[in-house]
Enzyme design. Sequence first.
Site, short mmCIF file in Angstrom:
data_model
loop_
_atom_site.label_atom_id
_atom_site.label_comp_id
_atom_site.label_asym_id
_atom_site.label_seq_id
_atom_site.Cartn_x
_atom_site.Cartn_y
_atom_site.Cartn_z
N CYS A 133 0.79 -1.24 0.00
CA CYS A 133 0.00 0.00 0.00
C CYS A 133 0.82 1.28 0.00
O CYS A 133 0.33 2.32 -0.43
CB CYS A 133 -0.96 0.01 1.19
SG CYS A 133 -2.31 -1.17 0.99
N GLY A 184 12.75 -4.53 -1.45
CA GLY A 184 13.58 -5.42 -0.63
C GLY A 184 12.81 -5.83 0.61
O GLY A 184 12.80 -6.99 1.01
N GLU A 202 7.85 -2.52 5.78
CA GLU A 202 7.75 -2.58 7.25
C GLU A 202 6.33 -2.72 7.76
O GLU A 202 5.94 -2.05 8.73
CB GLU A 202 8.39 -1.31 7.82
CG GLU A 202 7.66 0.01 7.47
CD GLU A 202 8.10 0.69 6.18
OE1 GLU A 202 8.60 -0.02 5.29
OE2 GLU A 202 7.94 1.91 6.06
N HIS A 207 16.65 -2.92 8.90
CA HIS A 207 16.00 -1.71 8.40
C HIS A 207 14.50 -1.74 8.68
O HIS A 207 13.95 -0.81 9.27
CB HIS A 207 16.30 -1.57 6.90
CG HIS A 207 15.65 -0.39 6.26
ND1 HIS A 207 16.31 0.80 6.06
CD2 HIS A 207 14.40 -0.19 5.79
CE1 HIS A 207 15.51 1.67 5.49
NE2 HIS A 207 14.33 1.10 5.30
N GLU A 208 13.85 -2.82 8.26
CA GLU A 208 12.39 -2.89 8.44
C GLU A 208 12.03 -2.93 9.93
O GLU A 208 11.04 -2.34 10.35
CB GLU A 208 11.80 -4.09 7.70
CG GLU A 208 12.17 -4.20 6.21
CD GLU A 208 12.01 -2.91 5.43
OE1 GLU A 208 11.21 -2.04 5.82
OE2 GLU A 208 12.73 -2.74 4.42
N HIS A 241 11.98 0.51 11.36
CA HIS A 241 10.74 1.24 11.03
C HIS A 241 9.66 1.05 12.10
O HIS A 241 8.73 1.85 12.18
CB HIS A 241 10.18 0.78 9.70
CG HIS A 241 10.73 1.49 8.49
ND1 HIS A 241 10.74 2.85 8.37
CD2 HIS A 241 11.25 1.00 7.34
CE1 HIS A 241 11.26 3.18 7.18
NE2 HIS A 241 11.58 2.07 6.54
N GLU A 294 12.56 7.35 6.24
CA GLU A 294 13.68 6.56 5.71
C GLU A 294 15.04 7.02 6.24
O GLU A 294 15.91 6.20 6.49
CB GLU A 294 13.64 6.56 4.18
CG GLU A 294 12.38 5.91 3.60
CD GLU A 294 12.16 4.46 4.03
OE1 GLU A 294 13.12 3.81 4.51
OE2 GLU A 294 11.02 3.98 3.90
N ASP A 310 5.45 7.49 -6.26
CA ASP A 310 6.26 6.43 -6.85
C ASP A 310 7.29 6.99 -7.83
O ASP A 310 8.36 6.40 -8.02
CB ASP A 310 5.38 5.39 -7.57
CG ASP A 310 4.60 4.53 -6.58
OD1 ASP A 310 5.06 4.37 -5.43
OD2 ASP A 310 3.53 4.02 -6.95
N TYR A 343 16.69 8.49 1.87
CA TYR A 343 17.40 7.50 2.67
C TYR A 343 18.79 8.02 3.05
O TYR A 343 19.14 8.12 4.23
CB TYR A 343 17.59 6.19 1.87
CG TYR A 343 16.33 5.42 1.61
CD1 TYR A 343 15.44 5.83 0.62
CD2 TYR A 343 16.02 4.27 2.32
CE1 TYR A 343 14.29 5.11 0.35
CE2 TYR A 343 14.87 3.54 2.06
CZ TYR A 343 14.01 3.96 1.07
OH TYR A 343 12.88 3.24 0.81
N MET A 361 12.52 -3.82 -7.69
CA MET A 361 12.83 -2.63 -8.50
C MET A 361 14.28 -2.19 -8.37
O MET A 361 14.85 -1.66 -9.31
CB MET A 361 11.90 -1.48 -8.12
CG MET A 361 10.52 -1.67 -8.70
SD MET A 361 9.55 -0.17 -8.55
CE MET A 361 9.09 -0.27 -6.84
N1 BES Z 1 9.18 1.48 3.18
C1 BES Z 1 10.22 1.07 2.32
C2 BES Z 1 9.71 0.51 1.01
C3 BES Z 1 8.82 1.46 0.25
C4 BES Z 1 9.15 2.79 0.10
C5 BES Z 1 7.66 1.00 -0.32
C6 BES Z 1 8.31 3.65 -0.61
C7 BES Z 1 6.82 1.85 -1.01
C8 BES Z 1 7.15 3.18 -1.16
C9 BES Z 1 11.14 0.04 2.97
O1 BES Z 1 11.34 0.24 4.32
C10 BES Z 1 12.50 0.16 2.35
O2 BES Z 1 13.06 1.21 2.46
N2 BES Z 1 13.00 -0.90 1.74
C11 BES Z 1 14.33 -0.94 1.17
C12 BES Z 1 15.24 -1.65 2.13
C13 BES Z 1 16.61 -1.09 2.28
C14 BES Z 1 16.74 0.39 2.39
C15 BES Z 1 17.40 -1.81 3.35
C16 BES Z 1 14.24 -1.69 -0.14
O3 BES Z 1 13.16 -2.15 -0.50
O4 BES Z 1 15.24 -1.81 -0.83
ZN ZN Z 2 12.57 1.93 4.71
#
Ligand code: BES
Ligand code: ZN
Length: 583
Positions: free
Chosen positions: A127, A257, A260, A284-285, A288, A307, A364, A372, A536
């Site tokens: 979501c 990846g 959370e 990381h998660e 969060h 982030e 997006d 980050y 992605m």
């Molecule tokens: N919350 C994010 C993933 C996300 C961000 C989903 C924006 C939809 C919109 C998640 O915590 C994240 O940052 N994942 C990273 C992990 C990494 C920084 C260790 C990822 O997916 O690569």
């Molecule tokens: Zn994150």
Amino acid sequence: MARLDPHSHTDLSQPRQRHLSWKAEVDFAGRTVRATASLRFDRGGGPVDLDSRGLQLEQVTEPDGTPLRFELGEPDPILGQRLRITLPPGVNACVIRYRTGPEASALQWLEPEQTAGGKAPFLYSQCQAIHARSVVPLQDTPRLRITYDAELTLPAGLRGLMAAAAVDRVLQGERAVERYRMDEPIPPYLFAFAVGDLASRELGPRSRVWAEPSVVERAAHEFAGVDGMLTSAEALFGPYPWGRFDLLVLPPSFPYGGMENPRLTFLTPTLLTGDRSLVNVVAHELSHSWTGNMVSNASAEDFWLNEGFTVFAERRILEVLEGPDLVALHAAVGRQTLDEAVANFRDRPELTRLRTKLEGVDPDDAFSQVPYEKGYLFLRTLEEAVGGPAFDRFLKRYMDAFRFRSITTEELLELVRAELPGALEAVDAPRWIDGEGVPPGAPVARSSRLEQVEGLKAQLPPPEARDWSPWEWQVYLNHLPRPSPAELMTALDERFHLTEAPNPEVLVAWLTVAIRSGHAPAIQRAEAFLGEVGRMKYLKPLYAALIAGPGTRSLAEACARRYRKRYHVIAAAGVDALLRKGA
Ligand code: BES
Ligand code: ZN
């Protein structure tokens, strides 16, 4: 009207959502979820504007069944459709009967062939940032947090999971009815569920991992250290506020990846390398749970609050578990990806600010490593200015002050002014928050391992590089010129078998430079790999390399055509955008 979030129709002068009761039936054959959403507001009377996208509405009533007037607005490509419901005076709840649309942007419906087991279909939701509205009509802004209870009806042979507490599961003939509840108020983007052939293994007193049966043993081995992570996270931020911390490993098309989702982090199966080298994603998660889920960004414009703080916490946990040398390597890779993200935004430099303006911009499309890694560097700068112990105290204070709230960057800055007087001036915070790019003088990671790798420049690494961590390899490979000499590519591949690298981070760092250098085996490997994963973070650099590489553009187009049905819609859209841009 007082719009507070550029990505929502929510009007703060209207009643505000408090609780959702969701009853949903998953129909795999029809690729739809039939549901009723009962929303309770803080008060009754007057119009309430909800967000929705692609929902087929059947009926809106009061809780006693009396029909209510509703009106669905014109679709907007980013916001979706406004659903205006008029509540009579004294009525503070409504019941909406609807089905999700065939293209629901939060849902991915997988055929059995797209799963590890190959026998059962799979469904999961994603979501964040603004896709909850394609599954549930609600005020889809993180500002208005909700508690919820839910009831999922699904085929009896499958198992449902929600990012919430499980209540019970009852069989009713061919179907199972599962109930869940989330008693902590969450922003709607943390609403999440999955349905499939799922099994679990215990990891510790507060954690278990879920995955398809053929994957679950490997997952349990990879994430065996999760309890240690919980302990070090609690030392940094205080007691874990969500009860359980379970993990769910999804099929390979999962576009991130990790995600959370509270009590149930969603993870990509590309983390299952067998050597626990990518568990930083779990750290990381987990982080969060505090920064993001307990203290949330008020809108996508403040996404760096989620982030940046979380990358900071992730690296603190990593420091405890793996030592400062590894963190320096990790931060150096982060800096490389930040510089690349800033370069990619050269036409839209305003997206390199920490605090962004996103009216008319799809979150997006604005997504990048900037929130980050620039967020991380800003927090490190503040930490250096006030000293480690004072900054740790500040972090705890931050958790406390904003517990279960959603805040803007300004609210953070006010707290820093009050708790760490003079600190914002000392680090020239406006330059970080509202300025573009990375301020000069940003902290630079240092360690002997890092210096050894950086010292190599474009020379062939020594044989001991066989034992390098994935982070050393990334620092080295990301440094190489594009294109690099064919002889170097061949020598690297012969010595270190990089085209067969089992670690996807190393593999993708290698393939991106090798493709741009015209190294044929890498092009073949990329063609196969693009059909195997939907994350992605890997698709984008590989497609970008094929688009830019010598003579490989048409292969990028062919792969996108061949594989797009395997990708999540968000990932497919990201690939399309690259192909358009590279034209
Ligand atoms: N919350 C994010 C993933 C996300 C961000 C989903 C924006 C939809 C919109 C998640 O915590 C994240 O940052 N994942 C990273 C992990 C990494 C920084 C260790 C990822 O997916 O690569
Ligand atoms: Zn994150």
